[in-house]
Design an enzyme around this catalytic site. Structure first.
Site, PDB file in Angstrom:
ATOM      1  N   ASP A  13      38.024  41.505  18.331  1.00  0.00           N
ATOM      2  CA  ASP A  13      36.842  41.230  19.162  1.00  0.00           C
ATOM      3  C   ASP A  13      35.699  40.814  18.239  1.00  0.00           C
ATOM      4  O   ASP A  13      35.936  40.302  17.144  1.00  0.00           O
ATOM      5  CB  ASP A  13      36.484  42.454  20.007  1.00  0.00           C
ATOM      6  CG  ASP A  13      35.834  42.075  21.338  1.00  0.00           C
ATOM      7  OD1 ASP A  13      34.795  41.385  21.305  1.00  0.00           O
ATOM      8  OD2 ASP A  13      36.352  42.458  22.391  1.00  0.00           O
ATOM      9  N   HIS A  28      36.017  37.449  17.381  1.00  0.00           N
ATOM     10  CA  HIS A  28      35.256  36.652  18.337  1.00  0.00           C
ATOM     11  C   HIS A  28      33.904  36.220  17.792  1.00  0.00           C
ATOM     12  O   HIS A  28      33.037  35.791  18.548  1.00  0.00           O
ATOM     13  CB  HIS A  28      35.060  37.433  19.640  1.00  0.00           C
ATOM     14  CG  HIS A  28      36.337  37.706  20.372  1.00  0.00           C
ATOM     15  ND1 HIS A  28      36.371  38.391  21.572  1.00  0.00           N
ATOM     16  CD2 HIS A  28      37.633  37.389  20.074  1.00  0.00           C
ATOM     17  CE1 HIS A  28      37.637  38.486  21.979  1.00  0.00           C
ATOM     18  NE2 HIS A  28      38.411  37.889  21.078  1.00  0.00           N
TER      19      HIS A  28
END
Length: 438
Positions: free
Chosen positions: A266, A289
């Site tokens: 993430d 991310h």
């Protein structure tokens, strides 16, 4: 009487009264202290509080604290370090160190593995405290052990003048949690999972030189803290591990993050509602991310983020680069934000502002309110995009983005110029900007 007769007694008195800043009784290789490091810090003077970080020039009170530092080895409280449950022993060692009236050092010896169930290291403590993690702290894989609170594993709460360091490992043992996540298996109901390491309501905090890996959910979170120095962290988890943000910051003021390597499933760094004066430098990010502000405004909530600077970062193979994301229907602002001197290598969305963020199964309804995004600088951002649109700025019609500055941008895809898609934003371009929003 001769000068020598006067001088020698005076010299002896002076030497005996001089505080021994670098003499720490009871700290040795046997206790787990790494002598090659040459130091133990029972307290770090904070630059944010107006003192020189790591300075040898300290108050007389701090000199006495350094000279009289007391060591607490978790093995002395019954921890074996053989992979067996050490929760009670380490909790007792913490309580002893925290209740010490003199500066204390809690030592987790090297070459040892300590299994821990959820534990909260509670303050306030009577004096400054350093936690030296040389070995490994490993989370229990028994999910029932987290039944009281699914969101926490290791928590430092209400502690001032705290340092956590040592070069050791914090292992969240997250595989069992990932396998039972609704983001991995659609047939499962969505449940929460623990953040591996939380600092809550701490002041004058240093976290450095640690390996944090395979968190159940987020790796390390700073919540409601003031005056934080973070450096030398290595944070890793598989690219497909769900919701495993590297460093998460919320409601925290004056935090500096530097010289850290983060690769997870993430956001490498996520900054959500409440932070002020956040600085991140020397960040290596990927997989993951990217570096995100938000999401903000979820559930029509009010959110504020201001004075954030990311200066010096390298992102490789991430699904986003530097991102601001807000939900429709929220309120508040994200303002005075700088992304500077950033290299992108095969990043899918290098620059993105998304005021219509929607992370749910059903489409989000169009709403009139939005978190205001304003005064954002993108400067000297270069490299390659894996998507044709390297810049995506999609702002609200009723709350358009204001004061967006693009300066010295050079992003390409496959050796060619990339594209930019920019809607409902007041953008100023300075110098060479490719791709251009105009």
């Amino acid at each position: 009487m001769s000068l020598q007769t006067h001088f020698i007694p005076s010299l002896i008195v002076f030497l005996l009264s001089f505080p021994s800043y670098y003499c720490f009784p009871g700290i040795s290789e046997a206790s787990g202290y790494d002598a090659s490091a040459g130091r133990v810090y029972p307290w770090y003077p904070s630059t944010i509080q107006g003192r020189n970080f790591g300075s040898k020039i300290m108050s007389s009170k701090m000199g006495r604290s350094l000279a009289a530092v007391k060591t607490f080895n978790v093995n002395d409280y019954g921890a074996k370090g053989d992979g067996s449950d050490a929760t009670e022993a380490i909790n007792n060692a913490w309580k002893a160190a925290c209740s010490s009236s003199q500066g204390s050092v809690l030592v987790v010896p090297k070459n040892k593995n300590y299994l821990l169930k959820p534990i909260t290291f509670e303050g306030p403590c009577k004096s400054s405290i350093t936690v030296q993690i040389y070995g490994t702290l490993q989370a229990s894989a028994d999910r029932s052990a987290y039944s009281k609170d699914l969101t926490r594993w290791l928590v430092f709460e209400n502690v001032q003048n705290l340092a956590v360091e040592g070069g050791g490992t914090i292992n969240g043992n997250g595989k069992i949690w990932w396998e039972n996540s609704c983001k991995v298996n659609d047939d499962l109901s969505c449940k929460d999972a623990p953040t591996a390491l939380i600092f809550y309501n701490c002041k004058n905090l240093v976290v450095k030189n640690l390996k944090i890996q395979n968190a159940q959910k987020m790796h390390v979170s700073f919540e409601k803290c003031v005056g934080v120095e973070v450096s030398g962290l290595t944070i890793t988890a598989p690219a497909d591990s769900p919701n495993t943000d590297g460093i998460h910051v919320t409601r925290t003021q004056n935090i500096q993050i530097s010289s850290s390597v983060i690769g997870t499933g993430d956001d490498c760094i996520s900054i959500v509602s409440g932070p002020q004066k956040v600085q991140a430098t020397g960040i290596t990010c990927g997989p993951g991310h990217g570096i995100s502000i938000g999401s903000l405004g979820d559930g029509n909530s009010e959110a504020h983020v201001s004075d954030v600077t990311v200066n010096g970062a390298t992102l490789t193979g991430t699904t986003n680069g530097v991102r601001i994301k807000t939900w429709q229907g929220g309120s508040g602002s994200a303002s005075n934000i700088k992304f500077q001197n950033i290299e992108m290598h095969n990043v899918k969305n290098p620059i993105i502002i998304d005021q219509k963020y929607c992370d749910q199964d059903k489409p989000c309804k169009s709403q009139s309110r939005a978190v205001q995004v304003q005064n954002v600088l993108y400067q000297n951002i270069r490299g390659t995009s894996s998507s044709s649109e390297a810049i995506q700025i999609d702002c609200s019609e009723k709350f358009p983005c204001k004061g967006i500055v693009l300066q010295g941008i050079d992003l390409r895809v496959g050796g060619k110029a990339a594209k930019a898609e920019c809607n409902n934003a007041k953008i100023i371009e300075k110098g060479n900007v490719s791709p251009s929003c105009t």
